[in-house]
Structure formats: structure tokens, C-alpha cells
Motif scaffolding. Structure first.
Motif, mmCIF file in Angstrom:
data_model
loop_
_atom_site.group_PDB
_atom_site.id
_atom_site.type_symbol
_atom_site.label_atom_id
_atom_site.label_comp_id
_atom_site.label_asym_id
_atom_site.label_seq_id
_atom_site.Cartn_x
_atom_site.Cartn_y
_atom_site.Cartn_z
ATOM 1 N N ASP A 338 33.169 37.125 38.199
ATOM 2 C CA ASP A 338 33.962 38.208 37.609
ATOM 3 C C ASP A 338 35.053 37.682 36.670
ATOM 4 O O ASP A 338 35.725 38.468 35.995
ATOM 5 C CB ASP A 338 34.600 39.071 38.698
ATOM 6 C CG ASP A 338 35.419 38.277 39.697
ATOM 7 O OD1 ASP A 338 35.215 37.052 39.768
ATOM 8 O OD2 ASP A 338 36.239 38.885 40.413
ATOM 9 N N ARG A 339 35.221 36.360 36.594
ATOM 10 C CA ARG A 339 36.216 35.800 35.658
ATOM 11 C C ARG A 339 35.599 35.702 34.256
ATOM 12 O O ARG A 339 35.505 34.626 33.655
ATOM 13 C CB ARG A 339 36.682 34.420 36.133
ATOM 14 C CG ARG A 339 37.425 34.428 37.457
ATOM 15 C CD ARG A 339 37.948 33.030 37.796
ATOM 16 N NE ARG A 339 39.018 32.610 36.920
ATOM 17 C CZ ARG A 339 40.321 32.786 37.164
ATOM 18 N NH1 ARG A 339 40.706 33.409 38.268
ATOM 19 N NH2 ARG A 339 41.240 32.357 36.323
ATOM 20 N N THR A 340 35.210 36.829 33.725
ATOM 21 C CA THR A 340 34.482 36.865 32.456
ATOM 22 C C THR A 340 35.366 36.563 31.249
ATOM 23 O O THR A 340 34.853 36.221 30.178
ATOM 24 C CB THR A 340 33.846 38.255 32.272
ATOM 25 O OG1 THR A 340 34.854 39.260 32.421
ATOM 26 C CG2 THR A 340 32.756 38.492 33.311
ATOM 27 N N ASP A 341 36.681 36.704 31.412
ATOM 28 C CA ASP A 341 37.581 36.470 30.278
ATOM 29 C C ASP A 341 38.103 35.036 30.237
ATOM 30 O O ASP A 341 38.910 34.686 29.381
ATOM 31 C CB ASP A 341 38.763 37.442 30.327
ATOM 32 C CG ASP A 341 39.548 37.328 31.636
ATOM 33 O OD1 ASP A 341 39.000 36.759 32.595
ATOM 34 O OD2 ASP A 341 40.693 37.825 31.683
ATOM 35 N N ASP A 342 37.646 34.190 31.154
ATOM 36 C CA ASP A 342 38.103 32.805 31.230
ATOM 37 C C ASP A 342 36.994 31.897 30.696
ATOM 38 O O ASP A 342 36.168 31.371 31.437
ATOM 39 C CB ASP A 342 38.442 32.456 32.684
ATOM 40 C CG ASP A 342 39.163 31.121 32.825
ATOM 41 O OD1 ASP A 342 39.075 30.300 31.897
ATOM 42 O OD2 ASP A 342 39.800 30.901 33.873
ATOM 43 N N ASP A 343 37.012 31.697 29.378
ATOM 44 C CA ASP A 343 35.939 30.931 28.734
ATOM 45 C C ASP A 343 35.923 29.474 29.188
ATOM 46 O O ASP A 343 34.847 28.881 29.340
ATOM 47 C CB ASP A 343 36.094 30.992 27.207
ATOM 48 C CG ASP A 343 35.833 32.379 26.660
ATOM 49 O OD1 ASP A 343 35.168 33.166 27.352
ATOM 50 O OD2 ASP A 343 36.313 32.673 25.548
#
Length: 384
Positions: A338-343
Motif C-alpha cells: 500500500d506504500r504506492t507513493d514511496d518510489d
């Protein structure tokens, strides 16, 4: 000096320092009277006024210098440090302010790099620092002592005193000339008490002692890397068992994060290489990845990646990763997905998956020179 209105006459710094010392002795007598507490609070308030001033009253450097001299002559800092937990609330706050200003104070004609009080402490009265650390034994003094210690820890010589002192109660504390960086410690010094204070103290005490502990281990890197190298087994045994596996969520999470910071700091390269040789350390990290709490998983990941990314893994580490290869290749792609915004996190996961895929079928002896360099660095590193 017109700002002193104590019984109609100005009190000199020498009188104030001597009066406070006498009152502290009376305060420690059982039971202390309200009159003693009130008078002590009044005197400390005057002392604070000299070192801090107000919006209306400027600080006089001559008065501060006279007060600092009187304070050292009367050994007042030591008496305040050992009595902080006995003081009333406002007096504790004033003492914290007094300490912080005096530790920083430099006269106009100063020739030394360190403030004179810092030099005095490390060469003549390191017991002041030990007593401030022992302030964590009492909930009343934990936060003011912690604030003073972190002010003092801006200077590397103070860090050395805390790290290397092994004096018993009532014994003189270590002098700088007595520090032996290459000699392993026995775990009896004041530094080792921090593990207990962090793990067993109240929430406020635990949080403040951890803040000081972290400052101690991250601020003066040349001292700390040598200390960790010499005391590698004892330190990381305590760190892993007491802090990383603490029952307190806050302590556990903060400790794992600090572990990652220590290992990933370039100055601690040899320490990091020795840590990631251990199969037991890897097992602990893999256990963290399966913790019920996501932030523990996340902080654990940043330690786990050091094991996997190491190109010269030990036989023990290779064996664990190879034996768990299939499970890890299934687990990692879905790990904290769910950490989709942490590239960066996503890229690191992909990198680790690739490294695990490339593992050989059987462990391969690591490059000898690299392994020997890491272990010899841990065994022989000293304070710079």
C-alpha cells in the motif's frame, strides 16, 4: 546589579553560589522544610536572572563570569546535578536553564575552543556528567537532566566521558587521560544503564533517555565508531535483546530505526560489515518483517536490505536466504504494497527481489579480503 531586591541589598555571585550549596545540603536532609525549598527556589531564580537576563535587563558578562567562577569554586554544579530530583518543579526548570547557559558561556578573552565549564568538567569534575545521567533514576529529574546532557553532548569530550566511564557509585569518574579506546568494557559503566532506562522507565523517562542515547550514538561519529568496534558483541547483544525486541512499540520502532542509521552511516562501515555477517542478526530482521505493526515492518526492512545488498555475504547469511528464497520471493512483492507513493521503497524492494533471485544454489565462500577487513576493523578500530 540593581535588579536584585533581596532584603534590600545586592547579593554577590559568590554569596548566591555559597547560599545555594548550603540550602542543597539542608534540602537533602529528611524531611526538608517548605522554608528551605522556598529560599532555594528564590536563590536559583536569582542565579537564572544573572545568566539569562530578561527583556528589560541585559546580561552582564562580568557578572556571569563571576558567577561561573563562584559556581566552580563551590562545586555547585555537582551539588545541583545530584540534587535535581529533590528540587521543587520551578526550581528544576531554573536549574536546567542555569546549566544550559553556563555550559555554553565563553568569556570575551577565551582562547580555548571549548567553553571553560566544559573543560573544567572533563578535566576536574566528570562526576557532574555521571550524576546528570543518573538523573534518569528519578522521574522528577529525567527531563531536565536529559536537556542538560544534550546541551553538554554538543562537545565530543562529554560523549567520551559517558561512553568510557566505568566508575562504581562513590568512586571518581573517568578522566579524559584515562580513556582506553581499544579496551573492551565490562558493561558496568553509566552508558550501559541507558538500556535499562529506555526499556523499563515510564513513557516520559524512556522517551527522554532514548533521545539522549540517540544523540550520544550519532553526533560524534569518530568517537562512536571506535567505541562500537571495540565493544561490538556486548553492544549489539544488548541493543538487539533489550531494545529491538522491547515489548514497548515506541522503543522497538525507534530502536530499529536507530539501528538502520548506525549501520548505514559510512563512518560505521566496518561495524556494518561485521553486523551483517551474523545469521542470528538476519533472523531477527526477518522476524521484524512479519511484525503485526507496519512501521516496525518498514523500519525492519531498512536493516534487512543491508544483509541482502551486501555482495560478500557470509556463509550463514547465504544459507538462510537460500533456504528461504521461495518464501521471500513470494513475500516481498506484496510486502507493504500500500506504500504506492514511496518510489524509493518500491525500487528497493525490486532490487532485493532481484538479488535473492541471483543467489547461488549453495552458499559460496565470500571474498576473503573483504571479510577479513570487516572483522579486523571491528577488532582494532579506536577513537579518532
Amino acid at each position: 546589579m540593581a535588579f536584585f531586591f533581596n532584603r534590600g541589598r545586592t547579593r554577590q555571585p559568590t554569596e548566591i553560589a555559597r547560599s545555594i550549596k548550603d540550602l542543597l545540603v539542608r534540602l537533602r536532609e529528611s524531611p526538608a522544610t517548605a522554608k528551605v525549598e522556598d529560599e532555594l527556589a528564590k536563590q536559583l531564580s536569582q542565579m537564572k536572572l544573572i545568566v539569562q537576563g530578561t527583556q528589560e535587563i541585559e546580561v552582564s558578562l562580568d557578572q556571569v563570569q563571576a558567577l561561573v567562577h563562584a559556581t566552580l569554586q563551590e562545586d555547585l554544579l555537582y551539588e545541583l546535578a545530584r540534587s535535581l530530583h529533590c528540587l521543587p518543579f520551578e526550581a528544576r526548570k531554573d536549574t536546567q536553564t542555569i546549566f544550559s547557559h553556563i555550559l555554553r558561556f565563553k568569556p570575551l578573552n577565551a582562547t580555548h575552543a571549548d567553553p571553560p565549564v566544559i573543560s573544567y568538567i572533563v578535566h576536574n569534575r566528570p562526576e557532574i556528567i555521571i550524576e546528570l545521567c543518573n538523573g534518569y533514576e528519578h522521574s522528577q529529574s529525567a527531563m531536565p537532566c536529559g536537556t542538560i546532557l544534550r546541551e553538554a553532548l554538543k562537545f565530543d569530550v562529554i560523549a567520551a566521558i559517558i561512553l568510557y566511564d566505568q566508575s562504581a557509585e562513590g568512586e571518581p569518574a573517568i578522566r579524559l587521560t584515562e580513556v582506553q579506546p581499544g579496551v573492551p568494557q565490562d558493561g558496568s559503566g553509566v552508558f550501559w544503564k541507558f538500556f535499562y532506562w529506555i526499556d523499563r522507565g515510564s513513557f516520559e523517562l524512556s522517551a527522554d533517555s532514548f533521545t539522549t542515547f540517540r544523540e550520544l550514538l550519532t553526533r560524534h561519529k569518530s568517537i562512536v565508531t571506535g567505541y562500537l568496534a571495540t565493544n561490538f558483541d556486548r553492544f549489539f547483544s544488548q541493543f538487539n535483546e533489550v531494545l529491538v525486541q522491547s515489548s514497548s512499540y515506541v522503543t522497538k520502532r525507534q530502536s530499529i530505526k536507530l539501528l538502520g542509521e548506525i549501520l548505514l552511516d559510512r563512518t560505521n562501515y566496518n561495524v556494518m560489515m561485521a553486523y551483517v555477517e551474523s545469521g542470528e542478526n538476519l533472523k531477527l530482521c526477518m522476524k521484524l518483517l512479519r511484525d503485526d505493526r507496519k512501521m516496525v515492518q518498514y523500519e525492519g526492512f531498512h536493516v534487512f536490505k543491508v544483509f541482502v545488498a551486501n555482495p560478500n555475504k557470509s556463509i550463514a547469511v547465504q544459507r538462510i536466504l537460500i533456504n528461504n528464497r521461495d518464501r521471500l520471493l513470494k513475500f516481498l512483492p506484496k510486502f507493504l504494497e500500500d506504500r504506492t507513493d514511496d518510489d524509493q521503497f518500491t525500487d528497493e524492494k525490486s532490487f532485493l527481489v532481484r538479488q535473492i533471485e541471483l543467489l547461488p544454489k549453495e552458499p559460496v565462500e565470500p571474498t576473503r579480503s573483504t571479510r577479513e577487513a570487516s572483522r579486523s576493523g571491528v577488532n582494532t578500530a579506536t577513537v579518532a
